[in-house]
Design a protein around this motif. Structure first.
Motif, PDB file in Angstrom:
ATOM      1  N   LEU A  79      41.065 -12.447  -0.168  1.00 56.17           N
ATOM      2  CA  LEU A  79      42.251 -13.303  -0.141  1.00 56.17           C
ATOM      3  C   LEU A  79      42.354 -13.948  -1.520  1.00 56.17           C
ATOM      4  N   ASP A  80      43.163 -13.349  -2.383  1.00 55.26           N
ATOM      5  CA  ASP A  80      43.214 -13.763  -3.783  1.00 55.26           C
ATOM      6  C   ASP A  80      44.592 -14.274  -4.207  1.00 55.26           C
ATOM      7  N   ALA A  81      45.430 -14.613  -3.224  1.00 57.60           N
ATOM      8  CA  ALA A  81      46.768 -15.138  -3.515  1.00 57.60           C
ATOM      9  C   ALA A  81      46.941 -16.457  -2.768  1.00 57.60           C
ATOM     10  N   SER A  82      48.194 -16.884  -2.575  1.00 59.80           N
ATOM     11  CA  SER A  82      48.487 -18.100  -1.817  1.00 59.80           C
ATOM     12  C   SER A  82      48.965 -17.710  -0.423  1.00 59.80           C
ATOM     13  N   TYR A  83      48.332 -18.266   0.604  1.00 60.55           N
ATOM     14  CA  TYR A  83      48.623 -17.898   1.982  1.00 60.55           C
ATOM     15  C   TYR A  83      48.970 -19.133   2.796  1.00 60.55           C
ATOM     16  N   ILE A 132      37.431 -15.640  -0.732  1.00 60.20           N
ATOM     17  CA  ILE A 132      38.626 -16.459  -0.918  1.00 60.20           C
ATOM     18  C   ILE A 132      38.650 -16.933  -2.367  1.00 60.20           C
ATOM     19  N   THR A 133      39.416 -16.258  -3.191  1.00 60.32           N
ATOM     20  CA  THR A 133      39.598 -16.700  -4.576  1.00 60.32           C
ATOM     21  C   THR A 133      40.997 -17.265  -4.796  1.00 60.32           C
ATOM     22  N   GLY A 134      41.866 -17.115  -3.797  1.00 62.32           N
ATOM     23  CA  GLY A 134      43.179 -17.745  -3.846  1.00 62.32           C
ATOM     24  C   GLY A 134      43.147 -19.076  -3.121  1.00 62.32           C
ATOM     25  N   ASN A 135      44.205 -19.377  -2.368  1.00 60.90           N
ATOM     26  CA  ASN A 135      44.212 -20.610  -1.582  1.00 60.90           C
ATOM     27  C   ASN A 135      44.891 -20.364  -0.240  1.00 60.90           C
ATOM     28  N   ILE A 136      44.354 -21.025   0.778  1.00 67.38           N
ATOM     29  CA  ILE A 136      44.860 -20.916   2.143  1.00 67.38           C
ATOM     30  C   ILE A 136      45.288 -22.300   2.593  1.00 67.38           C
ATOM     31  N   ALA A 137      46.513 -22.406   3.096  1.00 71.36           N
ATOM     32  CA  ALA A 137      46.995 -23.673   3.646  1.00 71.36           C
ATOM     33  C   ALA A 137      47.490 -23.442   5.065  1.00 71.36           C
ATOM     34  N   GLU A 173      28.564 -11.744  13.990  1.00 66.40           N
ATOM     35  CA  GLU A 173      27.222 -11.523  13.446  1.00 66.40           C
ATOM     36  C   GLU A 173      27.310 -11.089  11.990  1.00 66.40           C
ATOM     37  N   ASP A 174      26.470 -11.702  11.161  1.00 69.37           N
ATOM     38  CA  ASP A 174      26.356 -11.325   9.750  1.00 69.37           C
ATOM     39  C   ASP A 174      27.710 -11.442   9.045  1.00 69.37           C
ATOM     40  N   VAL A 175      28.130 -12.702   8.857  1.00 67.19           N
ATOM     41  CA  VAL A 175      29.422 -13.002   8.235  1.00 67.19           C
ATOM     42  C   VAL A 175      29.182 -13.895   7.017  1.00 67.19           C
ATOM     43  N   ASN A 176      29.759 -13.518   5.893  1.00 68.80           N
ATOM     44  CA  ASN A 176      29.675 -14.330   4.680  1.00 68.80           C
ATOM     45  C   ASN A 176      31.085 -14.685   4.207  1.00 68.80           C
ATOM     46  N   ILE A 177      31.324 -15.975   4.022  1.00 71.81           N
ATOM     47  CA  ILE A 177      32.603 -16.455   3.514  1.00 71.81           C
ATOM     48  C   ILE A 177      32.319 -17.185   2.210  1.00 71.81           C
ATOM     49  N   TYR A 178      32.957 -16.778   1.135  1.00 65.38           N
ATOM     50  CA  TYR A 178      32.651 -17.418  -0.145  1.00 65.38           C
ATOM     51  C   TYR A 178      33.833 -17.329  -1.108  1.00 65.38           C
ATOM     52  N   GLY A 179      33.774 -18.205  -2.109  1.00 66.53           N
ATOM     53  CA  GLY A 179      34.764 -18.210  -3.169  1.00 66.53           C
ATOM     54  C   GLY A 179      34.085 -18.311  -4.514  1.00 66.53           C
ATOM     55  N   ASP A 180      34.784 -18.916  -5.469  1.00 71.08           N
ATOM     56  CA  ASP A 180      34.258 -19.061  -6.823  1.00 71.08           C
ATOM     57  C   ASP A 180      34.764 -20.388  -7.376  1.00 71.08           C
ATOM     58  N   LEU A 181      33.908 -21.417  -7.396  1.00 74.27           N
ATOM     59  CA  LEU A 181      34.329 -22.738  -7.862  1.00 74.27           C
ATOM     60  C   LEU A 181      34.625 -22.762  -9.356  1.00 74.27           C
ATOM     61  N   GLY A 182      34.210 -21.745 -10.075  1.00 73.83           N
ATOM     62  CA  GLY A 182      34.494 -21.672 -11.500  1.00 73.83           C
ATOM     63  C   GLY A 182      35.924 -21.282 -11.830  1.00 73.83           C
ATOM     64  N   LEU A 183      36.717 -20.927 -10.825  1.00 73.91           N
ATOM     65  CA  LEU A 183      38.087 -20.475 -11.077  1.00 73.91           C
ATOM     66  C   LEU A 183      39.074 -21.613 -11.295  1.00 73.91           C
ATOM     67  N   GLY A 184      38.693 -22.866 -11.037  1.00 75.82           N
ATOM     68  CA  GLY A 184      39.621 -23.979 -11.248  1.00 75.82           C
ATOM     69  C   GLY A 184      40.089 -24.587  -9.946  1.00 75.82           C
TER      70      GLY A 184
END
Length: 449
Positions: free
Chosen positions: A88-92, A110-115, A145-156
């Protein structure tokens, strides 16, 4: 068929773009190596399997005037479940509830944003997932089972964000305090999961609940509930654990107006470490003992290296009395049974908090006489609070904390060691201690009233 034709065909699928070896075509941060440190929850967490490098599902947001990306997100997770990665790399914008409790061996990036859609704050009252406990509900829930949710805080600041748009709910609360408000996120029924490197903003209610789950690690999160217009923020707990075992919450920042972390009924083998909390109600066990006829167990907790600033409380245990009472809209109770056992609070830095330590068995009831008449049915044993330093606020000066059990046989082996708290007046700090073994409290206790 030519590659360009294949790409065009895939891109035409509404809301979903699936591409083999997609990492070559759009930037995806590697999955963080999330490891509990320095403490774990009693045993090693399950190993997360590698994902198929040729199974990526990139979610494309729908175009206006449509307002709901939930179906596209669901489709992507169905497509890339059991071995793939969803991006998910856009605005949703999510405008309908998402039940994602079927997941298995999948990463969500999640490198975009979810609202979440706030156009009608009453919509979610009848379209969210409900919990009987304290009348809570949630926009979406993730399990499996075995789920990873992550982003990148370095993106701003505007990236890797999950936003509850709580402002609209807080404003509506000014005219309707009975408004039901959903939580921002739930791990529910998950075994083996991580969440890391994400920003969470402005939940209508709590930020997170970890319910009916085991083997969960939360790390490197940035949570902020901040009103834009000075409107009072309602609730906004950082994390609440409920009916869950082996959970680690670590290395994160939380600015909110309620519990930083709260251990609800049947929370066991949990570590909370290396947090900075601002404006909260503390690291809280409870509330527990709320429901008559139910047994609440909270045990084997380790809380380590926490900084708490401008909060009402810090190290906190809150238990309902032994009789049912009303408290506030949608919230009342008392009379439940169970125990709190084997808890350690260690290395706590207090900055301008009203109380450094709080133990109460009269939660939800202002009438202390009633609490004394109907002592809590729930016991508190084998608790150590040590290496607590810093300051309290002027609100209760020179009182720096309260340790009050409702009857002599309700609390045992509660130790306080090496506490160096100062109060603004410069006087020696004192503590209200009742029905405690004062001999193992390295505190100055004021006489019982």
């Amino acid at each position: 068929m030519r590659l360009l034709d294949i790409l065009g065909t895939l891109a035409s699928v509404p809301g979903l773009f699936t591409l083999a070896s997609a990492a070559k075509h759009f930037q995806i941060p590697p999955r963080p190596d999330v490891v509990p440190s320095p403490y774990n929850a009693g045993q090693s967490m399950p190993i997360s399997l590698p994902r198929d490098p040729d199974r990526y599902c990139q979610v494309k947001p729908v175009l206006p005037p449509q307002r709901d990306d939930a179906p596209s997100i669901l489709q992507a997770l169905q497509e890339c479940n059991d071995g793939g990665t969803v991006v998910l790399d856009a605005s949703y914008l999510i405008g309908s509830p998402l039940d994602l409790t079927f997941l298995k061996h999948v990463d969500i990036v999640i490198t975009g944003n979810i609202a979440f859609d706030d156009a009608d704050v009453y919509y979610w009252d009848s379209h969210s997932f409900k919990y009987t406990f304290q009348n809570q509900s949630v926009f979406w829930k993730v399990g499996g089972e075995d789920v990873n949710i992550y982003g990148d805080l370095g993106l701003g600041e505007g990236r890797s964000v999950v936003d509850g748009r709580g402002q609209a709910y807080w404003e509506e609360m000014m005219v309707n305090e009975n408004l039901f408000r959903p939580m921002l996120f739930a791990f529910d029924g998950v075994k083996g999961a991580t969440m890391s490197n994400l920003r969470m903003r402005n939940p209508p209610n709590w930020f997170n609940i970890i319910a009916n789950s085991s083997d969960v690690i939360i790390s490197n999160m940035d949570l902020r509930a901040e009103s834009l217009k000075g409107t009072k923020i309602a609730n906004s707990d950082g994390w609440d654990t409920y009916r869950s075992d082996r959970v680690v919450i670590q290395d994160s920042f939380i600015r909110n107006t309620d519990d930083c972390v709260s251990f609800k009924p049947n929370s066991t083998n949990i570590v909370v470490q290396n947090l900075e909390c601002i404006g909260s109600h503390g690291i809280s066990i409870g509330s527990i003992g709320q429901y008559k006829g139910e047994t609440d167990i909270v045990e084997n907790l380790h809380i380590y290296n926490i900084s708490m600033t401008n909060a009402s409380d810090f190290a906190r245990i809150k238990v309902w009395p032994g009789i049912e009472t009303d408290f506030q809209p949608h919230l009342g109770g008392g009379g439940g049974s169970g125990h709190v056992r084997n808890v350690t609070f260690d290395l706590l830095h207090s900055v301008n908090n009203d109380r450094a330590i709080t133990i109460t068995q009269c939660y939800g009831q202002k009438n202390e006489t009633l609490c004394n008449e109907f002592p809590a049915n729930l016991t508190i044993t084998d608790v150590t609070m040590k290496n607590i330093f810093g300051t309290t606020s002027s609100k209760l000066d020179p009182l720096a904390g309260t340790l009050v059990c409702s009857a002599p046989d309700r609390c045992s082996n509660i130790k306080v060691e090496n506490i160096t708290i100062s109060v603004p007046s410069g006087e020696a700090p004192v503590y209200e201690c009742r029905n405690m073994d004062n001999g193992i409290l390295q505190l100055t206790c004021i006489p019982d009233a």
